[in-house]
Write a protein that holds these residues in place. Structure first.
Motif: not given
Length: 408
Positions: A1-6, A219-230, A266-273
């Motif tokens: 799997m290719t790692l994706f994050a935003a 705007v909201f693109v689902g979970k990723s490694g960066l949003t999981d951190h927050f 907020g840092c997490a869901f602002g991108t993950a949704g």
């Protein structure tokens, strides 16, 4: 799997005891004329008077709009912006709870681009950067100080509506937990439960990062490694301190944890949704006129139970962040214990256990399900898909308080 994050965040996040004292230094980097959005309650406090005086001492002219209302009624934004028309501000400063910060976002938008607020409903409708926004939260919950969303109420629509754009993200989030010390226990509980729901829904959201153009389309693109951190940071901090802050509002360490937790959420869901708990709350809130945080938190354990079969490991990891032991437990056992702990925590701080307790009429259960299913930007984020029958069962389970029925 290719790692994706935003991730999309303010240019600067300042957090800590006494950070409000640097507001003049921060504001001076953006100009000499500040339009301030707050509400009548906070505008009457000595702390607000001190903040305004410090700005003036730094040779920053200020114009204060202090009539922000809960849920930001659409037409109140036009009144606010009209006040600023002759002032020609260099920046907008939002000071207060989530509604004050959302009002500041809307003011910066209309001052910069004109038109009507409804011209910008939805995603990516803001054509370009707005006036710099400095967000100074006085409650710990919405995360609006770091998110790309402003939520308003429109008299022509049953449900609240959102404007979602990266251009709405504040230039600076200035977070001083001392500003929350006078927040009453009930509001502390509602706001903190909202924050924990943000974090858990962001962490358990669908992973959608297969299309490289996804962040350019949504705007909201689902979970990723960066949003999981927050999200995990938020869950840890809120899990250990939300009850303490509700019991003893003078506990500075607990207040700092809860504010940092809300910020991280907020840092997490602002991108993950967020997902289904928020989707159901929109119609529930429209019918019951109850606080947003109450509705999403009431729904969250039922939504977690619905998602258990497809998000077992994420829910179990949520429990570990909350401080639950995993030794000797299967992932399924750990996940089930996590849902129990979330329900216990919310019950301990006064969150209703059912939609019936929130005041949802029994004959509006199916209507609520239909409306929730139509909020695609949230439903597509849920890790387990819905059809109308599944959504009706979920809402009915939350109405009846039947956790087992939520899983079907």
């Amino acid at each position: 799997m290719t790692l994706f994050a935003a991730i999309r965040l303010p240019r600067e996040i300042l957090f800590g005891k006494g950070q409000r004292q640097v507001l003049p230094d921060v504001a001076a980097r953006y100009g000499r004329r500040a339009f301030i959005c707050t509400d009548e309650r906070f505008a009457g406090t000595s702390v607000f008077a001190e903040m305004i005086a410090s700005l003036k001492e730094a040779s920053i002219e200020v114009l204060v709009h202090d009539r922000t209302l809960p849920d930001v009624p659409r037409d109140s934004v036009a009144v606010c912006v009209a006040e600023a028309s002759g002032f020609r501000p260099d920046m907008v400063i939002g000071i207060g709870g989530g509604s004050c910060l959302d009002m500041a976002k809307c003011a910066a938008l209309l001052i910069s681009h004109g038109g009507r607020l409804q011209d910008y409903y939805g995603e990516f409708k803001v054509p370009g950067p707005t006036l710099p926004l400095i967000a100074v939260p006085t409650t710990a919950g919405t995360g609006s100080e770091v998110t790309p969303v402003a939520v308003i109420s429109d008299p022509e629509r049953t449900l609240k509506v959102g404007i979602s754009s990266p251009h709405l993200i504040a230039a600076v989030a200035l977070c001083d937990p001392d500003l929350t010390l006078t927040c009453p226990p009930g509001l502390t509980a509602i706001a903190g439960a909202d924050a924990l729901t943000h974090a858990i829904e962001a962490f358990t959201a669908a992973r959608r990062g297969t299309d490289p153009t996804l962040p350019q389309k949504h705007v909201f693109v689902g979970k990723s490694g960066l949003t999981d951190h927050f999200a995990l940071l938020a869950i840890k901090l809120l899990g250990r301190s939300l009850e303490k802050a509700c019991r003893d509002g003078s506990d500075e360490d607990a207040r700092a944890d809860v504010m940092m937790g809300a910020l991280a959420a907020g840092c997490a869901f602002g991108t993950a949704g967020t997902a289904a708990a928020h989707a159901v709350q929109y119609p529930v809130g429209a019918l019951t006129h109850t606080a947003h945080g109450l509705g999403v938190a009431t729904m969250l354990p039922y939504v977690m139970r619905y998602n258990l079969s497809v998000a077992t490991e994420e829910i179990a990891e949520t429990g570990a962040a909350l401080g639950l032991p995993r030794t000797g437990n299967t992932p399924e056992q750990a996940a089930a214990a996590t849902i129990d702990e979330v329900a216990r925590l919310f019950g301990a701080i006064g969150i209703p256990k059912t939609l019936a307790e929130l005041g949802l009429p029994a004959d509006k259960v199916d209507w609520t399900a239909e409306q929730a299913l139509g909020i695609d930007r949230l439903i597509k984020n849920n890790p387990r898909s819905f059809d109308i029958v599944a959504m009706q069962r979920l809402v009915k389970a939350a109405y009846d308080g039947d956790m087992d029925a939520a899983a079907t």
